[in-house]
Design a protein around this motif. Structure first.
Motif, PDB file in Angstrom:
ATOM      1  N   CYS A 302       0.931  -1.391   0.120  1.00 13.91           N
ATOM      2  CA  CYS A 302       0.122   0.090   0.071  1.00 13.91           C
ATOM      3  C   CYS A 302       0.762   1.185  -0.029  1.00 13.91           C
ATOM      4  O   CYS A 302       1.985   1.133   0.480  1.00 13.91           O
ATOM      5  N   THR A 304       3.314   4.156  -0.279  1.00 15.76           N
ATOM      6  CA  THR A 304       4.631   4.415  -0.606  1.00 15.76           C
ATOM      7  C   THR A 304       5.198   2.944  -0.652  1.00 15.76           C
ATOM      8  O   THR A 304       5.984   2.855  -1.649  1.00 15.76           O
ATOM      9  N   SER A 305       5.003   2.005   0.085  1.00 15.27           N
ATOM     10  CA  SER A 305       5.401   0.755  -0.101  1.00 15.27           C
ATOM     11  C   SER A 305       5.149   0.142  -1.462  1.00 15.27           C
ATOM     12  O   SER A 305       5.910  -0.525  -2.141  1.00 15.27           O
ATOM     13  N   SER A 349       6.194  -3.676   3.307  1.00  9.19           N
ATOM     14  CA  SER A 349       5.312  -2.817   4.072  1.00  9.19           C
ATOM     15  C   SER A 349       6.454  -2.204   5.495  1.00  9.19           C
ATOM     16  O   SER A 349       7.166  -3.165   5.861  1.00  9.19           O
ATOM     17  N   GLN A 350       6.575  -0.873   5.434  1.00  4.18           N
ATOM     18  CA  GLN A 350       7.512  -0.581   6.441  1.00  4.18           C
ATOM     19  C   GLN A 350       7.145  -0.846   7.826  1.00  4.18           C
ATOM     20  O   GLN A 350       8.086  -1.461   8.531  1.00  4.18           O
ATOM     21  N   SER A 351       5.788  -0.783   7.980  1.00  5.53           N
ATOM     22  CA  SER A 351       5.529  -1.400   9.315  1.00  5.53           C
ATOM     23  C   SER A 351       5.493  -2.560   9.829  1.00  5.53           C
ATOM     24  O   SER A 351       5.310  -3.117  10.758  1.00  5.53           O
ATOM     25  N   GLY A 352       5.035  -3.341   8.840  1.00  5.41           N
ATOM     26  CA  GLY A 352       4.719  -4.966   8.781  1.00  5.41           C
ATOM     27  C   GLY A 352       3.297  -5.119   9.485  1.00  5.41           C
ATOM     28  O   GLY A 352       2.946  -6.154   9.848  1.00  5.41           O
ATOM     29  N   THR A 354       0.357  -3.345   8.260  1.00  3.89           N
ATOM     30  CA  THR A 354      -0.923  -2.742   7.314  1.00  3.89           C
ATOM     31  C   THR A 354      -1.955  -3.845   7.249  1.00  3.89           C
ATOM     32  O   THR A 354      -1.419  -4.798   6.672  1.00  3.89           O
ATOM     33  N   ALA A 401       5.249  10.644   6.972  1.00  2.65           N
ATOM     34  CA  ALA A 401       5.515  10.366   5.372  1.00  2.65           C
ATOM     35  C   ALA A 401       6.741   9.599   5.482  1.00  2.65           C
ATOM     36  O   ALA A 401       7.702  10.094   5.823  1.00  2.65           O
ATOM     37  N   SER A 402       6.804   8.554   4.769  1.00  4.04           N
ATOM     38  CA  SER A 402       7.893   7.582   4.387  1.00  4.04           C
ATOM     39  C   SER A 402       8.867   8.241   3.642  1.00  4.04           C
ATOM     40  O   SER A 402       8.604   8.551   2.536  1.00  4.04           O
ATOM     41  N   LEU A 486       2.375  11.665  -4.085  1.00  2.00           N
ATOM     42  CA  LEU A 486       2.132  11.201  -2.889  1.00  2.00           C
ATOM     43  C   LEU A 486       2.774  11.998  -1.891  1.00  2.00           C
ATOM     44  O   LEU A 486       2.029  12.525  -0.854  1.00  2.00           O
ATOM     45  N   VAL A 607      -1.275   1.736   9.500  1.00  8.36           N
ATOM     46  CA  VAL A 607      -2.980   1.571   9.390  1.00  8.36           C
ATOM     47  C   VAL A 607      -3.424   0.240   9.654  1.00  8.36           C
ATOM     48  O   VAL A 607      -3.263  -0.517   8.577  1.00  8.36           O
TER      49      VAL A 607
HETATM   50  C1  F6R Z   1       3.128   7.702   2.690  1.00  6.02           C
HETATM   51  C2  F6R Z   1       3.088   6.433   3.786  1.00  6.02           C
HETATM   52  C3  F6R Z   1       1.972   5.564   3.496  1.00  6.02           C
HETATM   53  C4  F6R Z   1       2.482   4.129   3.604  1.00  6.02           C
HETATM   54  C5  F6R Z   1       1.343   3.058   3.603  1.00  6.02           C
HETATM   55  C6  F6R Z   1       1.700   1.678   3.922  1.00  6.02           C
HETATM   56  O1  F6R Z   1       4.343   8.353   2.943  1.00  6.02           O
HETATM   57  O2  F6R Z   1       3.818   6.429   4.347  1.00  6.02           O
HETATM   58  O3  F6R Z   1       1.463   5.653   2.000  1.00  6.02           O
HETATM   59  O4  F6R Z   1       3.359   3.631   2.792  1.00  6.02           O
HETATM   60  O5  F6R Z   1       0.352   3.649   4.719  1.00  6.02           O
HETATM   61  O6  F6R Z   1       2.248   1.647   5.139  1.00  6.02           O
HETATM   62  P1  F6R Z   1       3.369   0.324   5.339  1.00  6.02           P
HETATM   63  O7  F6R Z   1       4.335   0.467   4.564  1.00  6.02           O
HETATM   64  O8  F6R Z   1       3.683   0.454   6.965  1.00  6.02           O
HETATM   65  O9  F6R Z   1       2.584  -0.689   4.981  1.00  6.02           O
END
Ligand code: F6R
Length: 610
Positions: A302, A304-305, A349-352, A354, A401-402, A486, A607
């Motif tokens: 989702c 940025t990822s 996913s940055q957070s792992g 989502t 913002a990533s 974005l 999220v």
């Molecule tokens: C934009 C941003 C979001 C995340 C998205 C997915 O700067 O950070 O669009 O990329 O909510 O989040 P992750 O990568 O944690 O799954």
């Protein structure tokens, strides 16, 4: 990225260490611990969880330690899950040594095997524990000499702090790559990964240099290089208040994280490209035979990822010749995609955490696909579900913002694509070498690019009042255009559209008129001439052009109203530097509008709802 703190003096060390750790929690918060020299022994209290959990553990540890020398740590897991046994400080077999560490010891497996063969028993899964056993193994040598030896043996970027029961008034610390500062007090000395941890005690601070070894005693600090030559510290008086010190003196976490990108890239690449430019990804738990059996790849993500995933599609297809589909996770999970046991599904996913991406990989796994998660958070939900996990090692990202995690996702996907190409024999060694060399050059290139950040932001501020922006790119620059749009939407609240440059003529070009800004990502590629033609089409309709161009591109420069230059790189590597001017562009406009860049309206960092 972890946090280290240390104190030697005459006051009780415990509260100084714990307060310091609370200030370092932004560097990692999956476990925390302290070690205090108490008489002839070292008392260690540590726990999984946050510093608040450590405080509860200390309270439960009736006989909390009263000594005046100690070290503390807050962890961001890299090797080993975030559980209590992997929390720092780590000890040797006889509990006479305690060690805290930030960074990665790349050759820890080899060191660990040697120590086990010499009779040492390990109790954690970390790379750090080798340091404690190495100190024990080296016997009664002065601790400073031992730490110098360890720095010679250990490969990678690391900062360490060591105490030994037989040296009750001493901390020895050293660093290479990972940050470390020392603080000077009256009858006391301080150590920390970052200034805020010790700022309430002293404003006289020195940064520890690379490959320097520091001995801290109540009477002062002495520093040597690895050959034992004395090094004179450069002591500065810090004037920042505590709040800005936590952001490293930057106005916002987002800007700090933009500037952390060279280090984040270095850490993400550590151990993944060897000196012969071969690619290593031992975490990808597939035999070469299994990897060769894969006949299709899906990438799901989702935001940025997803944009990093789109770049992955280009890289994997070009280098491995495997077909790749890219999906937004919330679409993938409900559209009944065709998957089987020869499909690799990469969840990014940055957070792992989502919700949609997690559900997408669970769905894929249930269909028999081989699931790879890429995430920045060790032991996150996606990491636990996946068959293999590839970590970006960007350290905690606090700005909503990533930025730094995005560039790390890009290089991780480049590494994965090259690795798959290598084991499938899809690319010859010489091509892998050229790409690997270019990837290795990225941290330095990004560092140099950031030296020009103020100029780029100055250019961007001209467009503070812009209402309509198109971000255009072709090929692998298209995901970067999407990411630029974005960033501008989310932190500067400007309506911005990312579009494939060649597709504009099929409709959106009707919106181009005077007053519309077009940001063209036109770095050198086999599509460069075509992208420039598309930019001509925008210019002919009176759009203003801000272009991201490869240094030396006079043809592109001729068209542009403003140019942000990026260094030359092979086409599929170039997105890593190309996105940085766009991060700065959005940041500068958001700031000029007086907005809160770190906490944009309506958004959350993670999220976890559909
Ligand atoms: C934009 C941003 C979001 C995340 C998205 C997915 O700067 O950070 O669009 O990329 O909510 O989040 P992750 O990568 O944690 O799954």
């Amino acid at each position: 990225m972890c946090g280290i703190v240390g104190y030697v003096g005459t006051k009780p060390a415990q509260s100084i260490l714990v307060n310091g750790l609370a200030r370092l929690e932004y560097r990692g918060y999956d476990s925390a611990g302290i070690a205090i020299i108490d008489g002839s022994k070292i008392g260690v209290t540590k726990t999984a969880g946050r510093v608040a959990d450590l405080i509860s553990s200390i309270a439960a540890d009736q006989g909390s330690y009263t000594g005046s020398v100690g070290i503390g740590h807050t962890r961001w897991a890299t090797h080993g899950a975030p559980v209590t046994k992997n929390a720092h400080p780590h000890s040797d077999c006889s509990q006479n040594v305690a060690v805290v560490h930030n960074g990665i010891i790349e050759n820890y497996m080899q060191l660990r095997d040697e120590l086990i063969a010499a009779g040492h028993t390990f109790t954690s899964d970390t790379d750090t524990e080798v340091v404690a056993h190495l100190v024990e193994q080296m016997g009664d040598e002065p601790l400073e000499i031992i730490v110098r030896n360890i720095m010679e043996k250990a490969e990678g970027a690391l900062a360490i702090g060591v105490v030994r029961a037989s040296d009750p008034d001493l901390i020895v610390a050293a660093r290479r790559g990972s940050p470390l500062v020392i603080g000077f007090g009256d009858g006391e000395s301080f150590l920390a990964s970052d200034i805020p941890a010790i700022l309430e005690h002293t404003r006289r601070i020195a940064i520890v240099g690379d490959d320097n070894v520091v001995s801290l005693t109540p009477g002062g600090v002495s520093i040597t290089d690895l050959a034992g030559n004395p090094v004179e510290p450069v002591v500065r008086d810090i004037e920042w208040d505590l709040e800005s010190a936590e952001r490293g003196g930057y106005d916002d976490f987002m800007l700090k994280e933009i500037y952390e990108q060279p280090k984040a890239l270095t850490d993400t690449l550590a151990g993944r490209i060897d000196d012969h430019y071969r690619i290593h990804l031992p975490e990808l738990d597939l035999t070469p035979r299994e990897a060769r059996a894969i006949d299709k790849v899906f990438v799901v993500a989702c935001g940025t990822s997803y944009h990093a995933g789109l770049m992955a599609k280009y890289a994997i297809e070009r280098w491995t010749r495997l077909p790749v589909e890219i999906d937004i996770a919330s679409e993938f999970r409900y559209r009944d995609p065709v998957l089987d046991d020869r499909t690799m599904v990469i969840g990014m996913s940055q957070s792992g955490e989502t919700a949609d991406t997690l559900a997408a990989i669970e769905y894929a796994q249930a269909q028999g696909a081989y699931v790879v998660a890429t995430t920045n958070v060790v032991d996150s939900s996606m990491a636990r579900v996946a068959d293999s996990v590839l970590y970006t090692r960007a350290g905690p990202e606090i700005g909503v913002a990533s930025t730094k995690t995005f560039v790390c996702q890009l290089v991780l996907m480049q590494i994965l694509a090259l690795y798959l190409a290598q084991i499938r024999g899809a690319l010859d060694g010489a091509t892998v070498e050229v790409m690997a060399k270019s990837i290795r050059a990225l941290p330095d290139q990004v560092e140099k690019l950031l030296e020009r950040a103020d100029d780029i932001m100055e250019q961007a501020r001209k467009y503070t009042d812009v209402k309509d922006v198109f971000f255009l790119g072709r090929g692998v620059s298209f995901p970067i255009a999407l990411e630029g749009a974005l960033k501008l939407k989310e932190i500067a609240y400007v309506r911005a559209e990312g579009y494939p440059a060649g597709e504009m003529k099929h409709g959106p070009i009707a919106l181009i008129e005077k007053g519309v800004l077009v940001v063209g990502v036109a770095t050198k590629s086999h599509l460069h001439a075509k992208t420039l033609s598309n930019m001509e089409e925008m210019k002919a309709r009176a759009a203003t052009l801000f272009m991201v161009l490869t240094e030396g591109d006079t043809e592109g420069q001729r068209l542009a109203d403003d140019v942000a230059w990026v260094p030359p790189a092979p086409e599929l590597i170039a997105p890593v530097t190309a996105v940085i001017p766009l991060q700065l562009f959005a940041y500068a406009i958001s700031k000029a509008k007086g907005l809160d860049v770190d906490k944009p309206r309506n958004l959350a960092k993670t999220v976890t709802v559909e």
